[in-house]
Design a protein around this motif. Structure first.
Motif, short mmCIF file in Angstrom:
data_model
loop_
_atom_site.label_atom_id
_atom_site.label_comp_id
_atom_site.label_asym_id
_atom_site.label_seq_id
_atom_site.Cartn_x
_atom_site.Cartn_y
_atom_site.Cartn_z
N ASP A 154 1.46 4.00 3.13
CA ASP A 154 1.02 5.18 2.37
C ASP A 154 2.24 5.94 1.85
O ASP A 154 2.20 7.15 1.66
N HIS B 75 1.81 5.09 -2.38
CA HIS B 75 1.42 6.07 -3.41
C HIS B 75 2.68 6.71 -3.99
O HIS B 75 2.77 7.92 -4.10
N CYS C 112 -5.78 2.77 -3.95
CA CYS C 112 -6.92 3.62 -3.59
C CYS C 112 -7.60 4.27 -4.80
O CYS C 112 -8.30 5.26 -4.66
N HIS D 152 0.83 -1.22 0.00
CA HIS D 152 0.00 0.00 0.00
C HIS D 152 0.86 1.26 0.00
O HIS D 152 1.18 1.82 1.04
ZN LIG Z 1 -3.98 4.80 -0.11
#
Ligand SMILES: [Zn+2]
Length: 581
Positions: free
Chosen positions: A457, A65, A92, A63
């Motif tokens: 993240d 970005h 996401c 997970h």
């Molecule tokens: Zn996320």
């Protein structure tokens, strides 16, 4: 010619499968683990002495970005400092393909508020000389990579591309448009995407805390159940890949509101027949029923043979922020409106009596608080600490909590916090308390058979959060210091289980034939460094970081990328199409 390119001698192998540790040498050839055993007489181009060290698979971070940061940082720090050797991007529902060149700025704006990635570094480093998803994958493959990268198909740009409208929020794709979206999803999966991803935080809910740049919801937040089931069916038809799905389900008491969400997410996974990575299991010391309800749901779902994994926010970090760029109170309409715009605009709104009154009523309303879904970022602002105050004559407040400031000045806590921030030109740094400090709760979550550690993240929220420390935090706090997990179990959750959940077949374990992605470290010396602010982004932008100590070598596809925390400059990372080399 030497038998091995690199030979790691004398370490203790913890292989990521949960099997007991053992002492062995590891011989590496052509980027893969060629032999494990007693190799003391073997020849090698390079020998690494691992006596007294753990030799374990590099962590897999599903997970992140890093979609933007990968353009200026081939190593995806900070996670690579903490033993991560593979990252998944496109989570996401956010990402940069498919995107027409004319929509480049709009696509980048999607990342500026919800993921808090500053715009200028993106504009400086991303050429948008790709349009389709396969072109984006080819682009990624041409980048120098210091880490392995796998990619999910993000729903938001995909739908915006087909609808030719980034503001199509609430309009459902027609049957023809849905067919075209599915065709492009197929094309992306053919190009090696490992599944599709979405964030679904319905705007009318109190969980809608990650908003678009202008405070409106995302396309993905308002798409119908039928649409998501169509995407799940499409994935199922290919019988390959996974779904990553972000939705806030947990309520404080573990009861209200979440039942329908749980049922739908289970239905998505069942419809696809594929693993679903659910975000996120959040541990909040004050509301253990919240994560317990999630764990019960995971148990019941997996008992039926439906694969849903919970990605757990296992890491213990505070959030540090100023109201100059804070966005994570976006589920509250008053806070959301007041934290949109320039500093001057924000200041003006944060002072307005009508907005203050609404914020105070909201704060005082216990009924509201009790019914609210549980978020990682809570408006329990009384406990926040003024970590740094910029204006010299206001430094008397430094180190005090909002509650203490309110008492000192005889004010409501909302006024105490906002008056100081506004007087300080919004430069006051607020630090939240840790919400995950009890080993017994972390143990309940991290010993579920269905939870993955992590949710870095990484690449997002970089001014607020340093969740990329999660592997080091897990190995030190949970394994070494509190014995919540065995070392074997910890490495299973750091890599073996992650690879299984995401369908990666050629890494995640220390086994002959698999990729030589390794972390070689001294467990006693492992340490998370202090929070630092560094100006190492393009366009003069800054971020918060935390370094690591104790990792002797971090190795990606057989090459050392970090030695004692220093980058070697090697770029052996690969784009993992279909999750493999
Ligand atoms: Zn996320």
């Amino acid at each position: 010619m030497a038998e091995f390119d690199t030979l790691i001698k004398g370490g203790i192998v913890v292989d990521g499968s949960r099997m007991p540790r053992y002492r062995a040498d590891v011989g590496i050839r052509n980027g893969a683990i060629a032999r494990i055993g007693n190799l003391k007489n073997a020849s090698a181009g390079k020998v690494l002495d691992a006596h007294g060290l753990i030799v374990a698979p590099g962590a897999i971070d599903l997970h992140t970005h890093y979609d933007a940061q990968i353009h200026w940082d081939p190593y995806c720090t900070i996670v690579s400092w903490h033993g991560v050797t593979s990252v998944t991007i496109g989570n996401c529902g956010f990402g940069f393909a498919p995107v027409r060149a004319a929509d480049a700025d709009r696509a980048m704006l999607c990342m500026t508020r919800n993921e808090a990635i500053p715009l200028a570094p993106m504009q400086q480093t991303m050429a948008f000389d790709w349009e389709t998803f396969p072109e984006w994958m080819d682009h990624l493959e041409r980048l120098p990579l210091g880490i392995n990268v796998s990619q999910l198909v993000p729903v938001t740009p995909l739908v915006a591309y087909v609808l030719r409208d980034w503001e199509a929020k609430g309009r459902q794709p027609s049957a023809r448009e849905t067919a075209e979206i599915v065709r492009l999803l197929d094309e992306a999966l053919d190009a090696g995407a490992i599944g599709w991803s979405s964030q679904r935080l319905p705007p009318e809910s109190l969980a809608s805390f990650q908003r678009d740049h202008d405070g409106t919801p995302f396309i993905s937040d308002v798409l119908s159940d039928e649409f998501y089931l169509a995407l799940a069916t499409a994935l199922g038809a290919r019988d390959r890949g996974c779904i990553q799905y972000t939705q806030v389900t947990a309520t404080r008491d573990g009861k209200r509101g979440a039942a329908d969400d749980f049922a739908f997410i289970r239905q998505l996974a069942e419809q696809s027949g594929r693993p679903l990575l659910f975000n996120a299991i959040t541990i909040n010391d004050e509301f253990p029923e919240s994560f317990r309800s999630q764990l019960r749901w995971l148990d019941e779902t997996n008992a039926r043979g439906i694969r849903v994994f919970g990605q757990a926010s296992s890491v213990r970090i505070p959030v540090t922020f100023t109201l100059e760029d804070w966005n994570l109170f976006d589920q509250s309409p008053f806070w959301r409106d007041a934290t949109l715009g320039t500093t001057a605009e924000r200041k003006a709104k944060l002072c307005r009596p009508d907005i203050r009154k609404a914020m105070k009523e909201e704060y005082d309303s216990r009924a509201f608080a009790q019914s609210r879904p549980l978020l990682p970022f809570e408006i329990e602002i009384a406990t926040y600490i003024a970590q740094h105050v910029d204006r010299p004559d206001l430094t008397k407040y430094e180190g005090l909590s909002v509650a203490q400031i309110a008492e000192l000045d005889g004010k409501h806590v909302v006024d105490a916090m906002l008056d100081l921030s506004v007087a300080d030109d919004l430069k006051t740094q607020w630090r939240t308390p840790l919400i995950n400090t009890r080993p017994e709760y972390a143990q309940e979550v991290m010993t579920s058979p269905y939870t993955l550690a992590g949710v870095s993240d990484g690449g997002a929220h970089m001014k607020f959060l340093t969740a990329g420390i999660w592997p080091t935090d897990l190995l030190t706090w949970m394994v070494r210091d509190n014995r919540i997990l065995t070392l074997e179990d910890a490495h299973h959750r750091l890599s073996g289980m992650q690879a299984w959940a995401a369908g990666m077949t050629d890494r995640g374990l220390v086994r002959e034939g698999l990729a030589a992605d390794l972390m070689i470290y001294d467990l006693d010396a492992l340490r998370v460094g202090p929070v630092e602010i560094v100006n190492d982004l393009p366009a003069g932008e800054w971020r918060r970081i935390q370094r690591a100590e104790g990792y002797r070598w971090i190795m990606v596809n057989g090459q050392v990328t970090f030695e004692d925390g220093k980058c070697t400059g090697a770029t052996p990372g690969r784009l993992l199409r279909f999750g493999s080399r």
